[in-house]
Design an enzyme around this catalytic site. Structure first.
Site, PDB file in Angstrom:
ATOM      1  N   PRO A  54      19.502 -27.736  37.847  1.00 36.44           N
ATOM      2  CA  PRO A  54      19.247 -26.332  38.188  1.00 36.44           C
ATOM      3  C   PRO A  54      20.519 -25.601  38.570  1.00 36.44           C
ATOM      4  O   PRO A  54      21.385 -26.150  39.245  1.00 36.44           O
ATOM      5  CB  PRO A  54      18.291 -26.409  39.375  1.00 36.44           C
ATOM      6  CG  PRO A  54      18.438 -27.781  39.911  1.00 36.44           C
ATOM      7  CD  PRO A  54      18.838 -28.654  38.775  1.00 36.44           C
ATOM      8  N   GLU A  55      20.655 -24.367  38.111  1.00 36.13           N
ATOM      9  CA  GLU A  55      21.791 -23.533  38.479  1.00 36.13           C
ATOM     10  C   GLU A  55      21.358 -22.603  39.607  1.00 36.13           C
ATOM     11  O   GLU A  55      20.188 -22.564  39.975  1.00 36.13           O
ATOM     12  CB  GLU A  55      22.247 -22.714  37.269  1.00 36.13           C
ATOM     13  CG  GLU A  55      22.707 -23.545  36.082  1.00 36.13           C
ATOM     14  CD  GLU A  55      24.066 -24.187  36.303  1.00 36.13           C
ATOM     15  OE1 GLU A  55      24.734 -23.848  37.299  1.00 36.13           O
ATOM     16  OE2 GLU A  55      24.458 -25.034  35.491  1.00 36.13           O
TER      17      GLU A  55
END
Ligand SMILES: [Zn+2]
Length: 271
Positions: free
Chosen positions: A2-3
């Site tokens: 996840p960013e």
């Protein structure tokens, strides 16, 4: 992995569920999730703590406690939170369980076990050193221009350095450089001011666009299976488009490797 935009959505989903709740007990089932603290101390520090707010710094999720402690969580690859009622059974890979005062349990699941938690009163170095939040008022154009002028590194490297510019993973760095029409190989201090301003705006645009698009992310805290991020593929302008025509000019997109990461760019649009 996840960013920042995805982590932002996790925080938004968690906040209404746990803010104002008290942790009745904290069970650390897999010790490596919270290195440097015993299971007993983990429980002792968190037991009876009121969660006053949930926030984020970069990709760290921060549970702020009334006691003055903060519990941070980094999801890394596959970490996720699941919220269970008292009669639901634990999902797979339930490595940490927080018993809350409304009879719910907040469970941290992590198939790959790379997720990390930490309890502190004063932010540790890895958090204190982070650059300003990219969408906050502190990340000003002046800050960005000064940061560029002080570095001779290729722009792509600088954009990935979270102590200089926060929030861009490999994909968003590549996309921001394309949007701004700037070569990823260009030395940071050689970029003209007008082009640096364009890049500054592009960084905020790609992140804001990702956060807005993330409103369609299926972050379901009641679902113990799978990962948050198994979502349909997003539309990227250059990322993973090697050899395909540039959306602006039709020139084939090129791929190079910088610090072991793939960079995609249009050799014609990005100078
Ligand atoms: Zn092009």
């Amino acid at each position: 992995m996840p960013e920042l935009p995805e982590v932002e959505h996790v925080v938004r989903a968690l906040s209404p569920l746990v803010t104002g709740r008290r942790i009745v007990a904290a069970e650390l089932n897999l010790k490596r999730i919270a290195p440097g603290i015993s299971r007993a101390a983990f429980d002792r520090r968190l037991r009876n703590s009121l969660i006053t707010s949930v926030g984020r710094r970069g990709k760290y999720i921060l549970f702020n406690l009334e006691s003055g402690h903060t519990l941070t969580t980094h999801l890394r690859m596959t970490g996720k939170f699941v919220s269970l009622t008292h009669d639901q059974s634990l999902p797979p890979y339930a490595h940490v369980v927080f018993y809350l005062d409304d009879d719910r349990r907040l469970v941290f699941c992590d198939m790959r076990q790379f997720g990390r938690m930490r309890i502190f009163t004063k932010p540790p170095k890895e958090i204190a050193a982070l650059a300003p939040e990219p969408l906050s008022d502190e990340f000003t154009e002046t800050y960005f221009l000064e940061t560029l002028s002080r570095s001779r590194r290729p722009l792509k490297h600088l954009l990935l350095d979270q102590t200089r510019v926060l929030g861009l993973g490999n994909i968003y760095a590549v996309e921001a450089l394309f949007l701004a029409g700037v070569s990823p190989k260009k030395a940071a201090n050689k970029l003209s001011k007008p082009r640096a301003r364009k890049l500054y705006q592009a960084i905020r645009d790609v992140l804001q666009e990702a956060i807005d698009a993330g409103s369609t992310l299926r972050i379901d805290l009641a679902d113990g299976n799978g990962s948050y991020f198994e979502t349909p593929e997003r539309f990227w302008r250059v990322y993973e488009h090697e050899g395909e025509p540039c959306v602006n000019c039709g020139t084939p997109i090129r791929r190079i490797v910088q610090s072991n990461r793939s960079t995609y760019f249009c050799p014609r649009c990005q100078r």
